[in-house]
Design a protein around this motif. Structure first.
Motif, PDB file in Angstrom:
ATOM      1  N   GLY A  37       2.636  15.314  -9.987  1.00  0.00           N
ATOM      2  CA  GLY A  37       1.381  16.310  -9.663  1.00  0.00           C
ATOM      3  C   GLY A  37       1.812  17.813  -9.602  1.00  0.00           C
ATOM      4  O   GLY A  37       0.963  18.343  -9.472  1.00  0.00           O
ATOM      5  N   THR A  38       3.034  18.128  -9.638  1.00  0.00           N
ATOM      6  CA  THR A  38       3.541  19.635 -10.044  1.00  0.00           C
ATOM      7  C   THR A  38       4.368  19.978 -10.939  1.00  0.00           C
ATOM      8  O   THR A  38       4.961  18.943 -11.264  1.00  0.00           O
ATOM      9  CB  THR A  38       4.047  19.746  -8.468  1.00  0.00           C
ATOM     10  OG1 THR A  38       5.504  19.353  -8.342  1.00  0.00           O
ATOM     11  CG2 THR A  38       3.347  19.551  -7.360  1.00  0.00           C
ATOM     12  N   LYS A  60       3.931  24.641  -8.786  1.00  0.00           N
ATOM     13  CA  LYS A  60       2.606  24.730  -9.220  1.00  0.00           C
ATOM     14  C   LYS A  60       1.963  23.381  -9.272  1.00  0.00           C
ATOM     15  O   LYS A  60       2.610  22.354  -9.751  1.00  0.00           O
ATOM     16  CB  LYS A  60       2.441  25.445 -10.443  1.00  0.00           C
ATOM     17  CG  LYS A  60       3.119  26.912 -10.532  1.00  0.00           C
ATOM     18  CD  LYS A  60       2.806  27.421 -12.020  1.00  0.00           C
ATOM     19  CE  LYS A  60       3.472  28.963 -12.114  1.00  0.00           C
ATOM     20  NZ  LYS A  60       3.753  29.482 -13.393  1.00  0.00           N
ATOM     21  N   ASN A  61       0.781  23.406  -8.828  1.00  0.00           N
ATOM     22  CA  ASN A  61      -0.033  22.019  -8.856  1.00  0.00           C
ATOM     23  C   ASN A  61      -0.626  22.147 -10.084  1.00  0.00           C
ATOM     24  O   ASN A  61      -1.281  23.088 -11.042  1.00  0.00           O
ATOM     25  CB  ASN A  61      -1.235  22.113  -7.722  1.00  0.00           C
ATOM     26  CG  ASN A  61      -0.837  21.727  -6.453  1.00  0.00           C
ATOM     27  OD1 ASN A  61       0.115  20.953  -6.057  1.00  0.00           O
ATOM     28  ND2 ASN A  61      -1.316  22.535  -5.617  1.00  0.00           N
ATOM     29  N   CYS A  62      -0.480  20.860 -10.786  1.00  0.00           N
ATOM     30  CA  CYS A  62      -1.427  20.363 -11.849  1.00  0.00           C
ATOM     31  C   CYS A  62      -2.619  20.795 -11.928  1.00  0.00           C
ATOM     32  O   CYS A  62      -3.442  20.496 -10.895  1.00  0.00           O
ATOM     33  CB  CYS A  62      -0.913  19.081 -12.496  1.00  0.00           C
ATOM     34  SG  CYS A  62       0.954  18.606 -12.769  1.00  0.00           S
ATOM     35  N   THR A 105       8.344  20.660 -16.419  1.00  0.00           N
ATOM     36  CA  THR A 105       8.017  22.173 -16.602  1.00  0.00           C
ATOM     37  C   THR A 105       6.576  22.229 -17.013  1.00  0.00           C
ATOM     38  O   THR A 105       5.973  23.326 -17.356  1.00  0.00           O
ATOM     39  CB  THR A 105       8.747  22.711 -17.540  1.00  0.00           C
ATOM     40  OG1 THR A 105       8.859  22.109 -18.962  1.00  0.00           O
ATOM     41  CG2 THR A 105      10.363  22.618 -17.276  1.00  0.00           C
ATOM     42  N   SER A 106       5.801  21.268 -17.050  1.00  0.00           N
ATOM     43  CA  SER A 106       4.574  21.259 -17.447  1.00  0.00           C
ATOM     44  C   SER A 106       3.749  20.186 -17.050  1.00  0.00           C
ATOM     45  O   SER A 106       4.276  19.031 -16.747  1.00  0.00           O
ATOM     46  CB  SER A 106       4.159  21.556 -18.921  1.00  0.00           C
ATOM     47  OG  SER A 106       4.597  20.476 -19.819  1.00  0.00           O
ATOM     48  N   CYS A 107       2.200  20.085 -17.367  1.00  0.00           N
ATOM     49  CA  CYS A 107       1.488  18.976 -16.945  1.00  0.00           C
ATOM     50  C   CYS A 107       0.911  18.264 -18.342  1.00  0.00           C
ATOM     51  O   CYS A 107       0.634  19.094 -19.285  1.00  0.00           O
ATOM     52  CB  CYS A 107       0.323  19.385 -15.925  1.00  0.00           C
ATOM     53  SG  CYS A 107       1.016  19.739 -14.216  1.00  0.00           S
ATOM     54  N   ASN A 150      -9.321  16.453  -9.480  1.00  0.00           N
ATOM     55  CA  ASN A 150      -8.620  17.297  -8.496  1.00  0.00           C
ATOM     56  C   ASN A 150      -7.265  17.903  -9.145  1.00  0.00           C
ATOM     57  O   ASN A 150      -6.754  17.305  -9.908  1.00  0.00           O
ATOM     58  CB  ASN A 150      -8.248  16.625  -7.289  1.00  0.00           C
ATOM     59  CG  ASN A 150      -9.573  15.792  -6.627  1.00  0.00           C
ATOM     60  OD1 ASN A 150     -10.590  16.691  -6.388  1.00  0.00           O
ATOM     61  ND2 ASN A 150      -9.576  14.695  -6.384  1.00  0.00           N
ATOM     62  N   VAL A 151      -6.850  19.011  -8.425  1.00  0.00           N
ATOM     63  CA  VAL A 151      -5.498  19.537  -8.806  1.00  0.00           C
ATOM     64  C   VAL A 151      -4.504  18.540  -8.306  1.00  0.00           C
ATOM     65  O   VAL A 151      -4.599  17.954  -7.298  1.00  0.00           O
ATOM     66  CB  VAL A 151      -5.451  21.071  -8.234  1.00  0.00           C
ATOM     67  CG1 VAL A 151      -6.322  21.801  -8.918  1.00  0.00           C
ATOM     68  CG2 VAL A 151      -5.509  21.073  -6.800  1.00  0.00           C
ATOM     69  N   GLY A 152      -3.307  18.749  -8.794  1.00  0.00           N
ATOM     70  CA  GLY A 152      -1.897  18.139  -8.346  1.00  0.00           C
ATOM     71  C   GLY A 152      -2.158  16.364  -8.551  1.00  0.00           C
ATOM     72  O   GLY A 152      -1.664  15.777  -7.785  1.00  0.00           O
ATOM     73  N   SER A 153      -2.872  16.146  -9.709  1.00  0.00           N
ATOM     74  CA  SER A 153      -2.890  14.599  -9.794  1.00  0.00           C
ATOM     75  C   SER A 153      -1.676  14.040 -10.381  1.00  0.00           C
ATOM     76  O   SER A 153      -1.035  14.720 -11.443  1.00  0.00           O
ATOM     77  CB  SER A 153      -4.186  14.678 -10.887  1.00  0.00           C
ATOM     78  OG  SER A 153      -5.542  14.834 -10.222  1.00  0.00           O
TER      79      SER A 153
END
Length: 352
Positions: A130-131, A142-144, A156-158, A169-172
């Motif tokens: 999720g981050t 960082k939150n996704c 390193t990425s989402c 939502n963020v952080g999924s």
């Protein structure tokens, strides 16, 4: 000579670990918290060994015996330590700043996908699902953002949500299928698109507006984003598909069933129908006509399948027991009460 060697070792140690220790304090030792002893290594290696152990918080180093003592506690050594001219002490856990970690006697930035928030942490921690973290030397992850997800650690990425899914939502850690009544034809979406009014969509995870099906004839849907259509109620109809409402049966017609695409004609009843257009009735019927219809009923013939309300301009006909002349010749019945016929309620709704 001994003092010279001690001072030299102190200078070497201080210069070797200058970047990751706030200070080395000569002449003090922390007693009672040594978890491990490592003989015959230098100061540089002692600090390195401490950094390699999660439980290590500080070191005592014996400059005479080249003995490294690994402590599981940090300390204000001036207050808590004991004086000993053969030792120096260093808090190692607090030495590297947030976003860095100790390696080979140096403070090095945390790699991408990891972080160190400080607070006595010697190691960089891996970013959780999720981050992510795409920069080195970071003190947090960082939150996704919405529309993306990350199911794995240390990334390193989402990843973008695929079509047919979304993440509001963020952080999924995963994306969600679009629910019935909706679809999503674009990736990296935080929501789903509703099917337009007049249509429906019964399935999950649809990827195209083409999956929204028009409501069929006899049904309608006034709202967007629905998984089914509504049936037209009695008295209404809808001949076309994809509609948001139903039509009221026109004057002279009726519809007593739901979900219909047309209305029935009341021509057999002189175009008379009730106010709700759910039944037909005869507005003015003679006694002879009523007798004819009753005769057909008693002889086993249903004259009409529609609801028939038998009235005359003079009011209801034949309430109670009718005279024999009214029923003359009907299967030998000289006197019949309308209440004897289950489907007949004289003066109300009469099913002949």
């Amino acid at each position: 000579m001994s003092v010279t060697i001690t001072l030299f070792l102190f200078w070497v140690a201080k210069s070797a670990v200058h970047c990751c220790t706030e200070h080395l304090i000569l002449g003090y030792r922390l007693d009672g918290f040594t978890a491990e002893e490592i003989p015959n290594i230098g100061v540089h290696a002692c600090i390195k060994e401490c950094l390699l152990r999660k439980h290590c918080q500080s070191i005592n180093y014996n400059t005479q015996q080249f003995l490294c003592e690994i402590n599981d506690k940090s300390s204000d050594i001036i207050m808590d330590g004991k004086k000993n001219p053969d030792f120096f002490f260093s808090n190692v856990a607090n030495s590297c700043a947030a976003g860095t970690y100790g390696k080979d006697g140096q403070c090095i930035p945390c790699p991408v996908g990891q972080y160190n928030g400080g607070s006595n942490m010697q190691w960089c921690s891996i970013c959780q699902p999720g981050t992510y973290q795409d920069q080195t030397g970071s003190s947090s992850c960082k939150n996704c953002p919405s529309g993306t997800y990350q199911a794995k650690k240390g990334k390193t990425s989402c990843d973008p949500c695929p079509i047919g899914q979304h993440s509001p939502n963020v952080g999924s850690v995963q994306c969600i299928d679009c629910p019935p009544g909706t679809y999503q034809d674009q990736a990296r979406s935080s929501n789903c698109k509703p099917c337009p009014s007049g249509s429906y969509q019964p399935d999950h995870g649809k990827t195209s507006k083409d999956s929204c099906k028009p409501c069929g004839a006899g049904t309608y849907q006034p709202n967007a984003g629905k998984q089914n259509c509504r049936q037209c109620r009695a008295g209404y109809y809808q001949p076309d598909s994809g509609q948001t409402s139903c039509l009221f049966c026109p004057s002279g017609s009726y519809q007593d069933r739901t979900g219909q695409s047309s209305c029935q004609d009341c021509s057999q009843f002189n175009k008379c129908c009730n106010q709700n257009r759910t039944m037909c009735y005869a507005k003015d019927v003679t006694k002879t006509d009523c007798r004819k219809r009753l005769s057909m009923y008693l002889n086993g013939v249903r004259a009409l399948s529609k609801t028939y309300q038998c009235k005359s301009s003079a009011g209801p006909i034949g309430v109670g027991i009718a005279p024999s002349s009214f029923y003359g010749g009907i299967k030998g019945n000289s006197s019949v009460s309308f209440s004897d016929i289950p489907e007949v309620k004289w003066g109300l709704s009469n099913h002949f």
